[in-house]
Design a protein around this motif. Structure first.
Motif, mmCIF file in Angstrom:
data_model
loop_
_atom_site.group_PDB
_atom_site.id
_atom_site.type_symbol
_atom_site.label_atom_id
_atom_site.label_comp_id
_atom_site.label_asym_id
_atom_site.label_seq_id
_atom_site.Cartn_x
_atom_site.Cartn_y
_atom_site.Cartn_z
ATOM 1 N N UNK B 3 0.812 -1.197 0.000
ATOM 2 C CA UNK B 3 0.000 0.000 0.000
ATOM 3 C C UNK B 3 0.848 1.251 0.000
ATOM 4 N N UNK B 4 0.439 2.231 -0.834
ATOM 5 C CA UNK B 4 1.139 3.495 -0.870
ATOM 6 C C UNK B 4 0.700 4.390 0.265
ATOM 7 N N UNK B 5 1.379 5.507 0.383
ATOM 8 C CA UNK B 5 1.034 6.449 1.443
ATOM 9 C C UNK B 5 0.745 7.811 0.840
ATOM 10 N N UNK B 6 -0.167 8.516 1.486
ATOM 11 C CA UNK B 6 -0.465 9.858 1.056
ATOM 12 C C UNK B 6 -0.249 10.827 2.200
ATOM 13 N N UNK B 103 -3.400 5.485 1.318
ATOM 14 C CA UNK B 103 -4.163 5.598 2.558
ATOM 15 C C UNK B 103 -5.124 6.778 2.564
ATOM 16 N N UNK B 104 -4.970 7.699 1.616
ATOM 17 C CA UNK B 104 -5.942 8.775 1.454
ATOM 18 C C UNK B 104 -5.625 10.058 2.191
ATOM 19 N N UNK B 105 -6.139 11.156 1.645
ATOM 20 C CA UNK B 105 -6.068 12.479 2.267
ATOM 21 C C UNK B 105 -7.490 12.995 2.440
ATOM 22 N N UNK B 106 -7.828 13.385 3.667
ATOM 23 C CA UNK B 106 -9.168 13.959 3.931
ATOM 24 C C UNK B 106 -9.066 15.465 3.754
ATOM 25 N N UNK B 107 -9.769 15.982 2.768
ATOM 26 C CA UNK B 107 -9.759 17.411 2.474
ATOM 27 C C UNK B 107 -11.051 18.041 2.961
ATOM 28 N N UNK B 108 -10.906 19.142 3.691
ATOM 29 C CA UNK B 108 -12.070 19.906 4.119
ATOM 30 C C UNK B 108 -11.908 21.324 3.599
ATOM 31 N N UNK B 109 -12.868 21.788 2.828
ATOM 32 C CA UNK B 109 -12.851 23.131 2.291
ATOM 33 C C UNK B 109 -13.908 23.952 3.021
#
Lengths: 113, 111
Positions: B3-6, B103-109
């Motif tokens: 698994x990659x990492x973000x 693993x994903x990045x959670x973005x909040x705008x």
């Protein structure tokens, strides 16, 4: 055009019970995938298939079996569910042409008590 | 694990600002893709970049790929509240049809 359909959407199992998750796609895609998603872990590949009658192991195959008897369906089985298999399960499919993008179902939320 | 990492794991920005997220992977790849996921729903494909490409654009999205560093970045320009979601990179290993996700990045705008 339904795309990728997963059934059921929610399920609660007791430890040791078995169940089958069904994924159906109506896009005539060759490739199909099963992923599980856990908090902080992203998506992890369980098993995948590159054509009818073929299956292969992914990153986390233990405790799961799969079958691809028909091109449009990909089944994921849990023979003896364990609490560690509590997760959200996603099915995806892809065509064999150059587009290559994955089309996802809406997921199955599985809880094993 | 393949698994990659973000990074970052989470990012909070104001509407109108640019958002940049990075992905690192471990294997030799055929292509790298970015996906968006809203509130635990299924993932939606955003953009694909092949291993012989260095940069690609699609609307407000810009993707770069550095195969020597095994890394990619996704830039979302002029972000909107509707861009709030989790973003995942996925790589297709060379010679296989396995797609491995980061693993994903959670973005909040924030509006």
């Amino acid at each position: 055009n339904a795309g990728v359909t997963q059934t059921p959407k929610f399920r609660v199992l007791k430890t040791g019970q078995s169940m089958t998750l069904l994924c159906a796609q109506d896009m005539n895609h060759e490739y199909m995938y099963w992923y599980r998603q856990d908090p902080g872990m992203g998506l992890r590949l369980i098993h995948y298939s590159v054509g009818e009658g073929t299956t292969a192991k992914g990153e986390v195959p233990d405790g799961y079996n799969v079958s691809r008897l028909k091109k449009q369906n990909f089944l994921l089985g849990l023979e003896s569910a364990a609490p560690s298999q509590t997760s959200v399960y996603f099915c995806a499919s892809s065509s064999s042409d150059l587009i290559e993008k994955l089309f996802f179902g809406s997921g199955t939320q599985l809880s094993v008590l | 694990s393949q698994q990659g990492e973000e990074d970052p794991q989470a990012l909070s920005i104001q509407e109108g600002e640019n958002a940049t997220m990075n992905c690192s992977y471990k294997t030799s790849i055929n292509n790298l893709q970015w996906y968006r996921q809203n509130s635990g729903r299924g993932l939606v494909h955003l953009i694909l970049i092949r291993s012989n490409e260095r940069e690609k654009h699609s609307g407000r999205l810009r993707v770069t790929l550095d195969t020597s560093k095994k890394s990619s970045s996704l830039l979302i320009t002029a972000s909107r509240a509707a861009d709030t979601a989790s973003y995942f990179c996925a790589t297709r290993d060379s010679g296989t049809y396995k797609y491995i996700f980061g693993t994903g990045t959670r973005l909040k705008v924030l509006a």
